[in-house]
Design an enzyme around this catalytic site. Sequence first.
Site, PDB file in Angstrom:
ATOM      1  N   GLY A  17       3.192  -1.105   4.124  1.00 29.20           N
ATOM      2  CA  GLY A  17       2.974   0.298   3.771  1.00 29.20           C
ATOM      3  C   GLY A  17       4.302   0.951   3.439  1.00 29.20           C
ATOM      4  N   GLY A  18       4.926   1.561   4.459  1.00 26.06           N
ATOM      5  CA  GLY A  18       6.195   2.274   4.273  1.00 26.06           C
ATOM      6  C   GLY A  18       7.233   1.489   3.481  1.00 26.06           C
ATOM      7  CD  GLU A  64      -3.059  -2.682   7.180  1.00 28.88           C
ATOM      8  OE1 GLU A  64      -1.932  -2.841   6.716  1.00 28.88           O
ATOM      9  OE2 GLU A  64      -3.770  -1.708   6.905  1.00 28.88           O
ATOM     10  N   GLY A  84       2.831   2.250  10.715  1.00 22.97           N
ATOM     11  CA  GLY A  84       3.769   3.367  10.599  1.00 22.97           C
ATOM     12  C   GLY A  84       4.535   3.661  11.874  1.00 22.97           C
ATOM     13  CB  SER A 133       5.676  -1.808  11.598  1.00 23.24           C
ATOM     14  OG  SER A 133       5.233  -0.490  11.936  1.00 23.24           O
ATOM     15  CG  ASN A 185      -1.650   1.241   1.492  1.00 24.84           C
ATOM     16  OD1 ASN A 185      -1.774   2.075   0.601  1.00 24.84           O
ATOM     17  ND2 ASN A 185      -2.172   1.402   2.713  1.00 24.84           N
ATOM     18  CD1 TRP A 186       3.101   0.970  -3.151  1.00 20.10           C
ATOM     19  CD2 TRP A 186       3.328   2.378  -4.885  1.00 20.10           C
ATOM     20  NE1 TRP A 186       3.743   0.290  -4.153  1.00 20.10           N
ATOM     21  CE2 TRP A 186       3.895   1.134  -5.230  1.00 20.10           C
ATOM     22  CE3 TRP A 186       3.347   3.415  -5.818  1.00 20.10           C
ATOM     23  CZ2 TRP A 186       4.485   0.903  -6.473  1.00 20.10           C
ATOM     24  CZ3 TRP A 186       3.937   3.186  -7.053  1.00 20.10           C
ATOM     25  CH2 TRP A 186       4.500   1.943  -7.370  1.00 20.10           C
ATOM     26  CE  LYS A 187       0.134   3.251   4.782  1.00 21.83           C
ATOM     27  NZ  LYS A 187       0.146   3.356   6.219  1.00 21.83           N
ATOM     28  CD  GLU A 218      -2.768   5.458   6.692  1.00 19.98           C
ATOM     29  OE1 GLU A 218      -2.723   5.485   5.452  1.00 19.98           O
ATOM     30  OE2 GLU A 218      -1.866   4.949   7.383  1.00 19.98           O
ATOM     31  CG  HIS A 235      -5.620   1.759   5.126  1.00 12.48           C
ATOM     32  ND1 HIS A 235      -5.212   2.774   5.968  1.00 12.48           N
ATOM     33  CD2 HIS A 235      -4.592   0.892   5.035  1.00 12.48           C
ATOM     34  CE1 HIS A 235      -3.975   2.514   6.360  1.00 12.48           C
ATOM     35  NE2 HIS A 235      -3.573   1.390   5.806  1.00 12.48           N
TER      36      HIS A 235
HETATM   37  P1  PGA Z   1       3.103   0.437   7.500  1.00 21.16           P
HETATM   38  O1  PGA Z   1       1.626   0.590   6.914  1.00 21.16           O
HETATM   39  O2  PGA Z   1       3.692  -0.825   6.876  1.00 21.16           O
HETATM   40  O3  PGA Z   1       3.832   1.664   7.041  1.00 21.16           O
HETATM   41  O4  PGA Z   1       2.997   0.302   8.962  1.00 21.16           O
HETATM   42  C1  PGA Z   1       0.783  -0.506   6.721  1.00 21.16           C
HETATM   43  C2  PGA Z   1      -0.560  -0.054   6.206  1.00 21.16           C
HETATM   44  O5  PGA Z   1      -1.075   0.957   6.684  1.00 21.16           O
HETATM   45  O6  PGA Z   1      -1.136  -0.685   5.300  1.00 21.16           O
END
Ligand code: PGA
Length: 263
Positions: free
Chosen positions: A241-242, A174, A180, A220, A10-12, A104, A102
């Site tokens: 994500g990151g 998640e 993050g 993470s 997930n590149w956000k 967010e 998600h």
């Molecule tokens: P993260 O994000 O790997 O940066 O913790 C995961 C996500 O929100 O899908």
Amino acid sequence: MKRTTIIAGNWKMNLGPDEASRFVARILPQLNQIIEEDTHLTSVIFPPTIALATVRSVMQTSPTQHVELGAQHMYFAEKGAFTGESSPAMVKQLCSYVLLGHSERRTIFGETSQLINRKVLAAYEHGLKPMLCVGENLTQHANGASQEVIAEQLRTSLAAVNVEEAAQLTIAYEPLWAIGTRKASDALSAGNMAHFIRALYMTSYGQTAADALHILYGGSVTSANVAGFISQADIDGVLAGGASVTDDFVAILHNASKRGRER
Ligand code: PGA
């Protein structure tokens, strides 16, 4: 039943069209090669909506197509006055997957499980594969309410989903406190939650759907911890994500592969 392992990214809101196409052109041959050597693996990337078309063009120039494309977001309506949104049919022109629910989207943009439910149903109607995110926050976690929260998110987000549809779902567990933060859940606790989710599924949809359901862990994830998560019986992959917008995504896929695990 042997489920495929899904390594998702997930590149956000990172990498616009130019950077995204350069990044994909660079990592795609490596991702394809790893999957060719371990057909038990698949990978899905979720670039920002504005970069989907260019990323897709780059992917189409590749001689092998093992990586799937997904949208991070969509609306449920067919078309009309919904400024800034993309419809399921629009997403379907470019993608096979859509990420829904998600945290967010839930916390920053106020999406409720009721809204997410309409999107899940719309995704199925249009032949998109939903990847549904669920997770508890730190307070809920500290209060021992995690299972209750996840059960409620699933119940509401999946209202009116039938057994055939349920069998095609991917759920990404998640925990919000792990997103993050560089503080991933420990593999055993994540595995226990995945087991709980599969047991719930068994009650709601029966054995066949519960066996087919893909459950990913997210929060993470890096190449250093991916092997621990996928060694859990009920965890079928990860949503990074990151790490998914760095070369570590290739290392995550490698470490999830047969060859990576033999080392
Ligand atoms: P993260 O994000 O790997 O940066 O913790 C995961 C996500 O929100 O899908």
